[in-house]
Design a protein around this motif. Structure first.
Motif, PDB file in Angstrom:
ATOM      1  N   PRO A 354      19.979  38.527  57.270  1.00 37.96           N
ATOM      2  CA  PRO A 354      19.870  39.691  56.378  1.00 37.96           C
ATOM      3  C   PRO A 354      19.942  40.984  57.186  1.00 37.96           C
ATOM      4  CG  PRO A 354      17.732  38.610  56.656  1.00 37.96           C
ATOM      5  CD  PRO A 354      18.738  37.755  57.365  1.00 37.96           C
ATOM      6  N   ALA A 355      20.519  42.014  56.559  1.00 39.73           N
ATOM      7  CA  ALA A 355      20.666  43.295  57.256  1.00 39.73           C
ATOM      8  C   ALA A 355      19.305  43.911  57.539  1.00 39.73           C
ATOM      9  CB  ALA A 355      21.486  44.236  56.390  1.00 39.73           C
ATOM     10  N   THR A 356      19.121  44.353  58.789  1.00 41.44           N
ATOM     11  CA  THR A 356      17.880  45.059  59.119  1.00 41.44           C
ATOM     12  C   THR A 356      18.148  46.567  59.138  1.00 41.44           C
ATOM     13  OG1 THR A 356      18.428  44.789  61.443  1.00 41.44           O
ATOM     14  CG2 THR A 356      16.855  43.213  60.512  1.00 41.44           C
ATOM     15  N   ASN A 357      19.443  46.907  59.137  1.00 38.76           N
ATOM     16  CA  ASN A 357      19.797  48.320  59.200  1.00 38.76           C
ATOM     17  C   ASN A 357      20.918  48.612  58.201  1.00 38.76           C
ATOM     18  OD1 ASN A 357      19.997  50.932  60.047  1.00 38.76           O
ATOM     19  ND2 ASN A 357      21.181  50.469  61.892  1.00 38.76           N
ATOM     20  N   PRO A 358      20.631  48.429  56.894  1.00 35.95           N
ATOM     21  CA  PRO A 358      21.696  48.582  55.903  1.00 35.95           C
ATOM     22  C   PRO A 358      22.170  50.029  55.828  1.00 35.95           C
ATOM     23  CG  PRO A 358      19.567  48.354  54.836  1.00 35.95           C
ATOM     24  CD  PRO A 358      19.331  48.138  56.296  1.00 35.95           C
ATOM     25  N   ASN A 359      23.435  50.181  55.494  1.00 36.40           N
ATOM     26  CA  ASN A 359      24.018  51.516  55.402  1.00 36.40           C
ATOM     27  C   ASN A 359      24.034  51.949  53.935  1.00 36.40           C
ATOM     28  OD1 ASN A 359      26.149  53.495  54.959  1.00 36.40           O
ATOM     29  ND2 ASN A 359      26.643  53.184  57.136  1.00 36.40           N
ATOM     30  N   LEU A 360      23.397  53.081  53.671  1.00 41.79           N
ATOM     31  CA  LEU A 360      23.245  53.522  52.286  1.00 41.79           C
ATOM     32  C   LEU A 360      24.594  53.693  51.582  1.00 41.79           C
ATOM     33  CD1 LEU A 360      21.353  54.461  49.999  1.00 41.79           C
ATOM     34  CD2 LEU A 360      21.468  56.763  50.952  1.00 41.79           C
ATOM     35  N   ARG A 361      25.550  54.291  52.312  1.00 41.62           N
ATOM     36  CA  ARG A 361      26.866  54.538  51.684  1.00 41.62           C
ATOM     37  C   ARG A 361      27.555  53.226  51.314  1.00 41.62           C
ATOM     38  NH1 ARG A 361      26.975  59.529  54.439  1.00 41.62           N
ATOM     39  NH2 ARG A 361      27.164  58.401  56.375  1.00 41.62           N
ATOM     40  N   VAL A 362      27.450  52.241  52.224  1.00 43.56           N
ATOM     41  CA  VAL A 362      28.082  50.936  51.956  1.00 43.56           C
ATOM     42  C   VAL A 362      27.430  50.293  50.734  1.00 43.56           C
ATOM     43  CG1 VAL A 362      28.437  48.602  52.868  1.00 43.56           C
ATOM     44  CG2 VAL A 362      28.717  50.591  54.379  1.00 43.56           C
ATOM     45  N   VAL A 363      26.109  50.333  50.693  1.00 39.62           N
ATOM     46  CA  VAL A 363      25.372  49.730  49.585  1.00 39.62           C
ATOM     47  C   VAL A 363      25.753  50.410  48.266  1.00 39.62           C
ATOM     48  CG1 VAL A 363      23.052  49.433  48.613  1.00 39.62           C
ATOM     49  CG2 VAL A 363      23.462  48.920  51.020  1.00 39.62           C
ATOM     50  N   GLU A 364      25.851  51.737  48.291  1.00 37.68           N
ATOM     51  CA  GLU A 364      26.205  52.469  47.063  1.00 37.68           C
ATOM     52  C   GLU A 364      27.627  52.143  46.618  1.00 37.68           C
ATOM     53  OE1 GLU A 364      23.189  56.310  47.340  1.00 37.68           O
ATOM     54  OE2 GLU A 364      25.232  56.515  48.138  1.00 37.68           O
ATOM     55  N   ARG A 365      28.510  51.951  47.607  1.00 36.38           N
ATOM     56  CA  ARG A 365      29.896  51.611  47.264  1.00 36.38           C
ATOM     57  C   ARG A 365      29.956  50.231  46.593  1.00 36.38           C
ATOM     58  NH1 ARG A 365      32.887  50.518  51.884  1.00 36.38           N
ATOM     59  NH2 ARG A 365      32.132  52.481  52.763  1.00 36.38           N
ATOM     60  N   ILE A 366      29.195  49.294  47.131  1.00 33.26           N
ATOM     61  CA  ILE A 366      29.174  47.944  46.527  1.00 33.26           C
ATOM     62  C   ILE A 366      28.681  48.043  45.086  1.00 33.26           C
ATOM     63  CG2 ILE A 366      28.142  45.639  46.633  1.00 33.26           C
ATOM     64  CD1 ILE A 366      27.843  46.095  49.695  1.00 33.26           C
ATOM     65  N   GLU A 367      27.648  48.840  44.871  1.00 35.01           N
ATOM     66  CA  GLU A 367      27.093  48.964  43.507  1.00 35.01           C
ATOM     67  C   GLU A 367      28.095  49.629  42.563  1.00 35.01           C
ATOM     68  OE1 GLU A 367      22.303  48.975  44.478  1.00 35.01           O
ATOM     69  OE2 GLU A 367      23.303  50.894  44.129  1.00 35.01           O
ATOM     70  N   ARG A 368      28.856  50.595  43.100  1.00 28.25           N
ATOM     71  CA  ARG A 368      29.879  51.232  42.246  1.00 28.25           C
ATOM     72  C   ARG A 368      30.944  50.230  41.832  1.00 28.25           C
ATOM     73  NH1 ARG A 368      29.098  55.776  45.452  1.00 28.25           N
ATOM     74  NH2 ARG A 368      30.857  55.270  46.795  1.00 28.25           N
ATOM     75  N   GLY A 369      31.093  49.195  42.648  1.00 27.73           N
ATOM     76  CA  GLY A 369      32.061  48.139  42.336  1.00 27.73           C
ATOM     77  C   GLY A 369      31.583  47.201  41.225  1.00 27.73           C
ATOM     78  N   ILE A 370      30.372  47.420  40.748  1.00 26.57           N
ATOM     79  CA  ILE A 370      29.839  46.607  39.629  1.00 26.57           C
ATOM     80  C   ILE A 370      29.523  47.558  38.479  1.00 26.57           C
ATOM     81  CG2 ILE A 370      28.192  44.768  38.999  1.00 26.57           C
ATOM     82  CD1 ILE A 370      27.387  44.617  41.958  1.00 26.57           C
ATOM     83  N   PRO A 371      30.537  48.021  37.737  1.00 23.37           N
ATOM     84  CA  PRO A 371      30.276  49.035  36.710  1.00 23.37           C
ATOM     85  C   PRO A 371      29.314  48.559  35.623  1.00 23.37           C
ATOM     86  CG  PRO A 371      32.581  48.281  36.654  1.00 23.37           C
ATOM     87  CD  PRO A 371      31.950  47.656  37.856  1.00 23.37           C
TER      88      PRO A 371
END
Ligand code: ATP
Ligand code: MG
Length: 408
Positions: A354-371
């Protein structure tokens, strides 16, 4: 029996200034509720304190019950006597004789709340100590570091004598500081976090995310058992919201972002928790996070996860070590349930790294991919089932779990 009363002291309430009287009334209500299975007790409120006359009730089980009531800083078994020197001296002797040690040191600490009493504090100390020394030849005085501090408190209508001061649970009366929702898993940490939040006077409604049928009925029962145990401390029915999380979890897993799955799940959990908080008018979200404990609890993960929540995120365990948390879990009676081996919705999808240092922008982009995520979150809130739980304790005589008047 040497002791006929219990003196209860309130701790943090005293800092509350003008709210004090309201807090005291609330405390009395909660103490009475906690002791509802002892009908022989009488309650006396005076000088910002509470005295309980034991009558024919036994001291030990009453004391055990008092230790779980929030807002009590300490209490003492006391002997009540007439506010008159002879009676005080005899009472003091009886209290000293109740101690098993034959050879001990003691000092008398008198306080005079009734200024009409004819002896001042200093002479009362001496007069009482002399009487004890005369009658108990093995006892000695040590004013600096005594084994026993013999307290004598003189009021206008009564005097009280006691030695023992038993620590209470501390904190504020339950519910006196507002309401929060709490994320309750079946693990060791979150029930302890809920207990600490409750101790600070927060009324708590718990939220649990389940992935039925991937997670079993037993896993859910475990959380219900934990919530029932926590209701014991609430002194009122404890609400547990059961949120169906299967669809969201499955959808998040489909993104193929294995190392970020826990981060994504936690963010959705917080969004749902926030919506439930709005519904029940709660002003904070409590979690069992402890810094650095697992990948989702590094500062970097807490930051990315916490961004989804506008309400204050309260993490009572943030700076505690696991061993301290385990010790508390044992003390509050949740540990044995927490270690039962049923799966949690998160353990189903635990990635290898599991990520210990997740990137906020990457996480937000993934969520945008789930409208459809927002809609799924709204549906999970809609489909939430709420239970009202009370302790699995023997129902006291003359009341029933369905008798709502019994709960204040
Ligand atoms: P816990 O013993 O409380 O489960 P943990 O050390 O296992 O804590 P995580 O599983 O990473 O840590 O969870 C961190 C926090 O997230 C938990 O303390 C709890 O507040 C919340 N949480 C995790 N899973 C759930 C769940 N299924 N339902 C509700 N809250 C959860
Ligand atoms: Mg867990």
């Amino acid at each position: 029996m040497t002791f006929d009363h219990i003196l209860i002291r309130f701790g943090e309430i005293t800092v509350k200034g003008r709210n004090r009287s309201r807090f005291e009334a609330e405390m009395l209500k909660q103490v009475k509720h906690a002791l509802r299975s002892f009908p022989g007790l009488t309650y006396i409120r005076t000088f910002g304190r509470l005295y309980i006359a034991l009558g024919n009730e036994p001291y030990e089980p009453v004391a055990e019950r008092l230790k779980d009531v929030f807002g009590i800083s300490s209490f003492s078994p006391v002997k009540r006597v007439e506010p008159e020197l002879g009676a005080i001296r005899e009472g003091a002797l009886a209290v000293m004789r109740s101690f098993p040690q034959r050879e001990a040191t003691f000092k008398v600490k008198a306080s005079r709340r009734w200024k009409g009493f004819p002896h001042d504090t200093m002479s009362l100390n001496h007069l009482v100590a002399a009487h004890v020394l005369r009658n108990m030849p093995h006892i000695k005085v040590d004013v600096h570091n005594p084994d026993i501090e013999l307290n004598v408190e003189v009021q206008e209508h009564h005097a009280y004598v006691y030695c023992e001061v038993i620590p209470g649970a501390g904190g504020f009366p339950y519910g006196s500081n507002g309401k929060a929702v709490a994320l309750l898993s079946g693990g060791i940490d979150s029930p302890v976090a809920v207990w600490y939040a409750m101790r600070k006077g927060l009324e708590v409604e718990a939220i649990h995310f389940h992935s039925y049928p991937f997670t079993s009925k037993e896993a859910q029962d475990k959380v219900v058992t934990l919530a029932k145990r926590l209701s014991h401390y609430a002194g009122s029915p404890f609400k547990l919201h059961l949120v169906p999380f299967t669809d969201i979890q499955t959808r998040l897993a489909q993104t193929g972002q294995e190392h970020l799955i826990i981060t994504l799940m936690r963010r959705s959990m917080l969004r749902i928790a926030q919506k439930i908080a709005e519904r029940v008018r709660a002003l904070a979200v409590v979690t069992g996070d402890s810094l650095g404990q697992v990948a989702s609890q590094t500062l970097s993960s807490l930051n990315v996860i916490g961004r989804t929540c506008e309400l204050p995120l309260l993490r009572p365990l943030i700076s505690m070590d696991k061993l301290e948390i385990i010790a508390m879990a044992k003390r509050i009676g949740t540990y044995e349930t927490s270690i039962l081996p049923y799966e949690d919705c998160c353990t189903l999808f635990v990635p290898k790294s599991p990520a210990t240092n997740p990137n906020l922008r990457v996480v937000e982009r993934i969520e945008r991919g789930i409208p459809e995520l927002d809609e799924m979150i709204a549906k999970a809130v809609e489909d939430t089932e709420t239970l009202e739980l009370t302790p699995d304790e023997p129902v006291p005589a003359g009341s029933s779990a369905a008798d709502r008047d019994d709960w204040f």
